[in-house]
Design a protein around this motif. Structure first.
Motif, PDB file in Angstrom:
ATOM      1  N   SER A 120       0.832  -1.211   0.000  1.00 36.60           N
ATOM      2  CA  SER A 120       0.000   0.000   0.000  1.00 36.60           C
ATOM      3  C   SER A 120       0.862   1.255   0.000  1.00 36.60           C
ATOM      4  N   ALA A 121       1.960   1.239   0.773  1.00 33.06           N
ATOM      5  CA  ALA A 121       2.865   2.393   0.791  1.00 33.06           C
ATOM      6  C   ALA A 121       3.504   2.605  -0.578  1.00 33.06           C
ATOM      7  N   CYS A 122       3.839   1.509  -1.255  1.00 31.58           N
ATOM      8  CA  CYS A 122       4.398   1.621  -2.604  1.00 31.58           C
ATOM      9  C   CYS A 122       3.369   2.253  -3.549  1.00 31.58           C
ATOM     10  N   HIS A 123       2.137   1.775  -3.470  1.00 31.42           N
ATOM     11  CA  HIS A 123       1.097   2.248  -4.381  1.00 31.42           C
ATOM     12  C   HIS A 123       0.754   3.714  -4.129  1.00 31.42           C
ATOM     13  N   ALA A 124       0.742   4.117  -2.851  1.00 29.32           N
ATOM     14  CA  ALA A 124       0.369   5.489  -2.506  1.00 29.32           C
ATOM     15  C   ALA A 124       1.536   6.453  -2.601  1.00 29.32           C
ATOM     16  N   HIS A 125       2.737   5.962  -2.887  1.00 28.78           N
ATOM     17  CA  HIS A 125       3.942   6.791  -2.949  1.00 28.78           C
ATOM     18  C   HIS A 125       4.141   7.544  -1.636  1.00 28.78           C
ATOM     19  N   GLU A 126       4.073   6.814  -0.522  1.00 29.96           N
ATOM     20  CA  GLU A 126       4.260   7.402   0.798  1.00 29.96           C
ATOM     21  C   GLU A 126       5.541   6.878   1.434  1.00 29.96           C
ATOM     22  N   ARG A 127       6.288   7.762   2.052  1.00 29.31           N
ATOM     23  CA  ARG A 127       7.509   7.348   2.726  1.00 29.31           C
ATOM     24  C   ARG A 127       7.207   6.296   3.785  1.00 29.31           C
ATOM     25  N   LEU A 128       8.158   5.404   3.966  1.00 24.61           N
ATOM     26  CA  LEU A 128       7.975   4.310   4.912  1.00 24.61           C
ATOM     27  C   LEU A 128       9.111   4.320   5.927  1.00 24.61           C
ATOM     28  N   ARG A 129       8.740   4.296   7.211  1.00 23.42           N
ATOM     29  CA  ARG A 129       9.720   4.201   8.296  1.00 23.42           C
ATOM     30  C   ARG A 129       9.618   2.807   8.912  1.00 23.42           C
ATOM     31  N   PHE A 130      10.764   2.193   9.201  1.00 25.71           N
ATOM     32  CA  PHE A 130      10.723   0.859   9.800  1.00 25.71           C
ATOM     33  C   PHE A 130      12.041   0.569  10.525  1.00 25.71           C
ATOM     34  N   ASP A 131      11.936  -0.316  11.513  1.00 23.83           N
ATOM     35  CA  ASP A 131      13.123  -0.869  12.150  1.00 23.83           C
ATOM     36  C   ASP A 131      13.548  -2.082  11.337  1.00 23.83           C
ATOM     37  N   TYR A 132      14.841  -2.158  11.037  1.00 18.70           N
ATOM     38  CA  TYR A 132      15.338  -3.234  10.180  1.00 18.70           C
ATOM     39  C   TYR A 132      16.316  -4.102  10.949  1.00 18.70           C
ATOM     40  N   ARG A 133      16.042  -5.410  10.987  1.00 20.17           N
ATOM     41  CA  ARG A 133      16.904  -6.345  11.712  1.00 20.17           C
ATOM     42  C   ARG A 133      18.113  -6.686  10.850  1.00 20.17           C
ATOM     43  N   THR A 134      19.302  -6.502  11.395  1.00 24.54           N
ATOM     44  CA  THR A 134      20.543  -6.758  10.665  1.00 24.54           C
ATOM     45  C   THR A 134      20.962  -8.215  10.822  1.00 24.54           C
ATOM     46  N   HIS A 135      22.047  -8.597  10.131  1.00 27.50           N
ATOM     47  CA  HIS A 135      22.529  -9.978  10.175  1.00 27.50           C
ATOM     48  C   HIS A 135      22.903 -10.409  11.587  1.00 27.50           C
ATOM     49  N   ASP A 136      23.423  -9.485  12.405  1.00 24.75           N
ATOM     50  CA  ASP A 136      23.857  -9.846  13.753  1.00 24.75           C
ATOM     51  C   ASP A 136      22.738  -9.765  14.786  1.00 24.75           C
ATOM     52  N   GLY A 137      21.495  -9.525  14.344  1.00 26.29           N
ATOM     53  CA  GLY A 137      20.369  -9.490  15.259  1.00 26.29           C
ATOM     54  C   GLY A 137      20.024  -8.116  15.789  1.00 26.29           C
ATOM     55  N   GLY A 138      20.828  -7.094  15.487  1.00 27.22           N
ATOM     56  CA  GLY A 138      20.532  -5.746  15.928  1.00 27.22           C
ATOM     57  C   GLY A 138      19.500  -5.077  15.037  1.00 27.22           C
ATOM     58  N   PHE A 139      19.083  -3.856  15.420  1.00 23.43           N
ATOM     59  CA  PHE A 139      18.088  -3.127  14.645  1.00 23.43           C
ATOM     60  C   PHE A 139      18.602  -1.741  14.298  1.00 23.43           C
ATOM     61  N   SER A 140      18.208  -1.263  13.134  1.00 23.88           N
ATOM     62  CA  SER A 140      18.522   0.106  12.733  1.00 23.88           C
ATOM     63  C   SER A 140      17.261   0.737  12.175  1.00 23.88           C
ATOM     64  N   ARG A 141      17.049   2.015  12.429  1.00 19.61           N
ATOM     65  CA  ARG A 141      15.874   2.724  11.935  1.00 19.61           C
ATOM     66  C   ARG A 141      16.142   3.213  10.507  1.00 19.61           C
ATOM     67  N   ARG A 142      15.227   2.927   9.599  1.00 19.75           N
ATOM     68  CA  ARG A 142      15.392   3.331   8.202  1.00 19.75           C
ATOM     69  C   ARG A 142      14.167   4.131   7.762  1.00 19.75           C
ATOM     70  N   GLU A 143      14.387   5.071   6.863  1.00 21.32           N
ATOM     71  CA  GLU A 143      13.302   5.813   6.238  1.00 21.32           C
ATOM     72  C   GLU A 143      13.551   5.822   4.739  1.00 21.32           C
ATOM     73  N   VAL A 144      12.560   5.364   3.972  1.00 23.36           N
ATOM     74  CA  VAL A 144      12.776   5.145   2.544  1.00 23.36           C
ATOM     75  C   VAL A 144      11.568   5.628   1.744  1.00 23.36           C
ATOM     76  N   GLU A 145      11.804   5.739   0.441  1.00 21.67           N
ATOM     77  CA  GLU A 145      10.728   5.906  -0.522  1.00 21.67           C
ATOM     78  C   GLU A 145      10.499   4.531  -1.153  1.00 21.67           C
ATOM     79  N   PRO A 146       9.421   3.831  -0.799  1.00 23.32           N
ATOM     80  CA  PRO A 146       9.202   2.458  -1.291  1.00 23.32           C
ATOM     81  C   PRO A 146       8.687   2.442  -2.724  1.00 23.32           C
ATOM     82  N   TYR A 147       9.196   1.507  -3.532  1.00 22.78           N
ATOM     83  CA  TYR A 147       8.811   1.457  -4.942  1.00 22.78           C
ATOM     84  C   TYR A 147       8.197   0.135  -5.365  1.00 22.78           C
TER      85      TYR A 147
END
Length: 329
Positions: free
Chosen positions: A147-174
């Motif tokens: 839905s975010a891709c279709h509406a062209h709305e920025r998406l914020r999310f916590d992303y789990r890395t390979h070592d199990g940690g998290f990083s906050r990301r903000e993207v333009e989803p396509y």
């Protein structure tokens, strides 16, 4: 009259499959003349189906917007595809849609003519229950990202890395891309100012979504190719270069550009550059060429080849001894 009615249903089915059709394309698919196409379009309009037409170069037909929507029409092949997908496609990579798939298939059976319903009955498939893949994505999460891709709305999310940690990301989803049992999101990373692909099963989106954005052109080759290149890069841990004692022409059919490149050296030799998860795996691939070779780089590959050769020799001796015992018995 029956032939005309069947042709009208076929025409309506074609108009549902894509946005625009030229008169020539429809005529070829229906094996009629363009004049007959025009008459059939007029008949559909008389029946209340909104069919828009444009004239001139690039003109054609499309289903228009209207209160009276045409019914869902499926030919035999489409019925087979839907039945198989609903019965066995909702497994592995997406969770939370198994029950909904069963309900959809039951409704489809109820509205199908008897001839097609019998085909559906014959296509009952029992699926062995398996635990979802480790990378399985919940249908709700997949829908939210789509839905975010279709509406062209920025998406914020916590992303789990390979070592199990998290990083906050903000993207333009396509785009969402599926590769095997994994789902990826292709997006423009606002912090890194570059294209990135993210595994959806590692994402925890934050609500609400961000503001709308102006779309950019996708990376060269499109979203699927961008993800494929990223997967290929991720699977390469080591690289090597080897001189093969064989003509270029005899080796080139054996080299896949996704994991290796080949270049001629002279009439009797060629050089191959390989990538792999380990030097041991590259040593195993070199044996498949079945030609003499010289390791150019890295030197450590020579030890890996010697180790692989000793291991093959040991296995051959074991098989030889096992065969000898069997004959004596």
């Amino acid at each position: 009259m029956r032939e005309t009615s069947a042709r009208l249903l076929r025409l309506l089915s074609l108009l549902q499959t894509r946005r625009d059709w030229s008169g020539t394309e429809l005529a070829e698919r229906l094996q009629i003349t363009t004049r007959t196409v025009r008459r059939d379009v007029d008949r559909l309009r008389d029946l209340g189906y909104p069919v828009d037409a444009t004239v001139g170069v690039g003109g054609g037909y499309r289903l228009g917007a209207g209160a009276e929507m045409p019914p869902l029409l499926l030919d035999d092949e489409e019925v087979v595809a839907v039945a198989v997908a609903l019965q066995s496609g909702a497994t592995g990579s997406v969770t939370g849609i198994g029950e909904a798939s069963g309900r959809a298939l039951a409704k489809l059976r109820q509205v199908m003519p008897s001839r097609l319903r019998h085909r559906l009955e014959a296509l009952r498939v029992d699926v062995v229950e398996q635990a979802p893949a480790a990378s399985a994505v919940d249908a709700g999460l997949l829908s939210a990202v789509a839905s975010a891709c279709h509406a062209h709305e920025r998406l914020r999310f916590d992303y789990r890395t390979h070592d199990g940690g998290f990083s906050r990301r903000e993207v333009e989803p396509y785009r969402l891309v599926r590769s095997g049992a994994r789902w990826y999101l292709v997006a423009w990373d606002l912090h890194r100012q570059d294209w990135r692909s993210f595994r959806v099963d590692r994402m925890e989106p934050k609500i609400p979504t961000g503001p709308r954005f102006t779309t950019r052109g996708l990376p060269p080759g499109g979203a699927a190719e961008f993800v494929a290149r990223g997967i290929a890069r991720g699977s390469v841990r080591v690289r090597a270069r080897v001189l093969l004692h064989a003509p270029f022409e005899s080796i080139v059919p054996m080299v896949d550009e996704q994991w290796g490149t080949l270049e001629p050296v002279d009439d009797d030799h060629c050089a191959v550059a390989l990538g792999g998860t380990s030097l041991g795996s590259i040593a195993g691939w070199l044996a498949a060429f079945d030609v003499d070779f010289t390791v150019l780089d890295p030197p450590e590959l020579r030890d890996a080849c010697l180790h692989a050769g000793r291991r093959h020799e040991l296995l051959a001796r074991r098989y030889e001894r096992a065969g000898s015992v069997a004959v004596n018995d």
